[in-house]
Design a protein around this motif. Sequence first.
Motif, short mmCIF file in Angstrom:
data_model
loop_
_atom_site.label_atom_id
_atom_site.label_comp_id
_atom_site.label_asym_id
_atom_site.label_seq_id
_atom_site.Cartn_x
_atom_site.Cartn_y
_atom_site.Cartn_z
N ASN A 92 -27.05 20.88 -29.51
CA ASN A 92 -28.39 21.41 -29.26
C ASN A 92 -28.93 22.17 -30.47
O ASN A 92 -30.13 22.12 -30.76
N TRP A 93 -28.05 22.88 -31.17
CA TRP A 93 -28.48 23.58 -32.38
C TRP A 93 -28.95 22.57 -33.43
O TRP A 93 -29.99 22.75 -34.07
N ASN A 94 -28.18 21.49 -33.60
CA ASN A 94 -28.58 20.46 -34.56
C ASN A 94 -29.92 19.84 -34.16
O ASN A 94 -30.76 19.58 -35.01
N ALA A 95 -30.11 19.60 -32.87
CA ALA A 95 -31.39 19.05 -32.39
C ALA A 95 -32.52 20.05 -32.66
O ALA A 95 -33.62 19.65 -33.08
N TYR A 96 -32.26 21.34 -32.44
CA TYR A 96 -33.27 22.37 -32.72
C TYR A 96 -33.65 22.37 -34.20
O TYR A 96 -34.84 22.42 -34.54
N MET A 97 -32.65 22.27 -35.06
CA MET A 97 -32.93 22.27 -36.50
C MET A 97 -33.75 21.04 -36.89
O MET A 97 -34.67 21.14 -37.70
N ASP A 98 -33.46 19.88 -36.29
CA ASP A 98 -34.23 18.66 -36.56
C ASP A 98 -35.67 18.82 -36.07
O ASP A 98 -36.62 18.46 -36.78
N GLN A 138 -45.40 23.60 -34.62
CA GLN A 138 -45.87 23.06 -33.33
C GLN A 138 -44.89 23.45 -32.22
O GLN A 138 -43.69 23.43 -32.39
N LEU A 139 -45.46 23.83 -31.06
CA LEU A 139 -44.64 24.20 -29.91
C LEU A 139 -44.01 22.95 -29.31
O LEU A 139 -44.70 22.01 -28.96
N VAL A 140 -42.69 22.96 -29.24
CA VAL A 140 -41.93 21.85 -28.64
C VAL A 140 -40.89 22.45 -27.72
O VAL A 140 -40.14 23.35 -28.11
N ASN A 141 -40.85 21.98 -26.47
CA ASN A 141 -39.82 22.37 -25.51
C ASN A 141 -39.14 21.10 -25.04
O ASN A 141 -39.81 20.16 -24.63
N THR A 142 -37.82 21.09 -25.06
CA THR A 142 -37.08 19.96 -24.55
C THR A 142 -35.77 20.47 -23.95
O THR A 142 -35.31 21.56 -24.30
N VAL A 143 -35.22 19.69 -23.05
CA VAL A 143 -33.96 20.08 -22.43
C VAL A 143 -32.83 19.32 -23.13
O VAL A 143 -32.88 18.10 -23.27
N MET A 145 -29.52 23.15 -21.41
CA MET A 145 -30.00 24.20 -22.30
C MET A 145 -31.41 23.84 -22.81
O MET A 145 -31.70 22.69 -23.08
N LEU A 146 -32.26 24.85 -22.90
CA LEU A 146 -33.61 24.67 -23.41
C LEU A 146 -33.58 24.74 -24.93
O LEU A 146 -32.98 25.65 -25.50
N ILE A 147 -34.24 23.77 -25.55
CA ILE A 147 -34.42 23.78 -27.01
C ILE A 147 -35.92 23.99 -27.22
O ILE A 147 -36.73 23.21 -26.73
N ARG A 148 -36.24 25.06 -27.94
CA ARG A 148 -37.65 25.42 -28.09
C ARG A 148 -37.98 25.68 -29.55
O ARG A 148 -37.27 26.42 -30.23
N ASN A 149 -39.07 25.07 -30.00
CA ASN A 149 -39.58 25.33 -31.34
C ASN A 149 -40.92 26.04 -31.20
O ASN A 149 -41.65 25.81 -30.25
N GLY A 150 -41.23 26.88 -32.14
CA GLY A 150 -42.48 27.64 -32.10
C GLY A 150 -42.17 29.09 -31.76
O GLY A 150 -41.14 29.63 -32.15
N VAL A 151 -43.05 29.71 -30.99
CA VAL A 151 -42.85 31.10 -30.58
C VAL A 151 -41.55 31.21 -29.78
O VAL A 151 -41.31 30.43 -28.86
N MET A 152 -40.72 32.16 -30.13
CA MET A 152 -39.43 32.39 -29.45
C MET A 152 -38.55 31.14 -29.52
O MET A 152 -37.88 30.78 -28.57
N GLY A 153 -38.55 30.49 -30.67
CA GLY A 153 -37.77 29.27 -30.86
C GLY A 153 -36.28 29.53 -30.90
O GLY A 153 -35.81 30.61 -31.25
N GLY A 154 -35.53 28.51 -30.53
CA GLY A 154 -34.09 28.57 -30.55
C GLY A 154 -33.51 27.71 -29.45
O GLY A 154 -34.18 26.89 -28.84
N VAL A 155 -32.23 27.91 -29.21
CA VAL A 155 -31.52 27.24 -28.12
C VAL A 155 -31.21 28.30 -27.07
O VAL A 155 -30.66 29.35 -27.39
#
Length: 128
Positions: A59-65, A73-78, A83-93
């Motif tokens: 998931n960390w590797n996916a977050y970095m990609d 850009q805000l991206v949320n994916t499971v 685990m939630l993978i989130r980019n943008g505000v409050m990004g991380g795993v």
Amino acid sequence: MGNETAVREKLKSGGELVICGGDVRIEYFFPGPDRRYGGSRLMISGRDIPGYIEALQDNWNAYMDIRKNSGKQLVNTVGSRGMLIRNGVMGGVYLKPGHMRISTEEQLGQVVADYRYCYTRYKDIRDC
């Protein structure tokens, strides 16, 4: 059997290692925003710890990609293990959606180190 005492060790990354008899698990309690809400729990059994380590790293590797390819850009994916993978505000795993955000390599390293320690304890107890 009913008189077994649980041994609890606080983990540096959060949560607790719980050893009770032959059972080993990692427990988290995430409180609600105030007392009207009961909060939520997450328990990871000893046998599931290697799967969580792998999921965290994947998931960390996916977050970095996602971070590299999506910019701000805000991206949320499971991801793996829900685990939630989130980019943008409050990004991380997030270990659990909305809870325990991992946003740096150092945090990831600490969680993985804690989980490896817990799994070693699980194997030691299981192999007694």
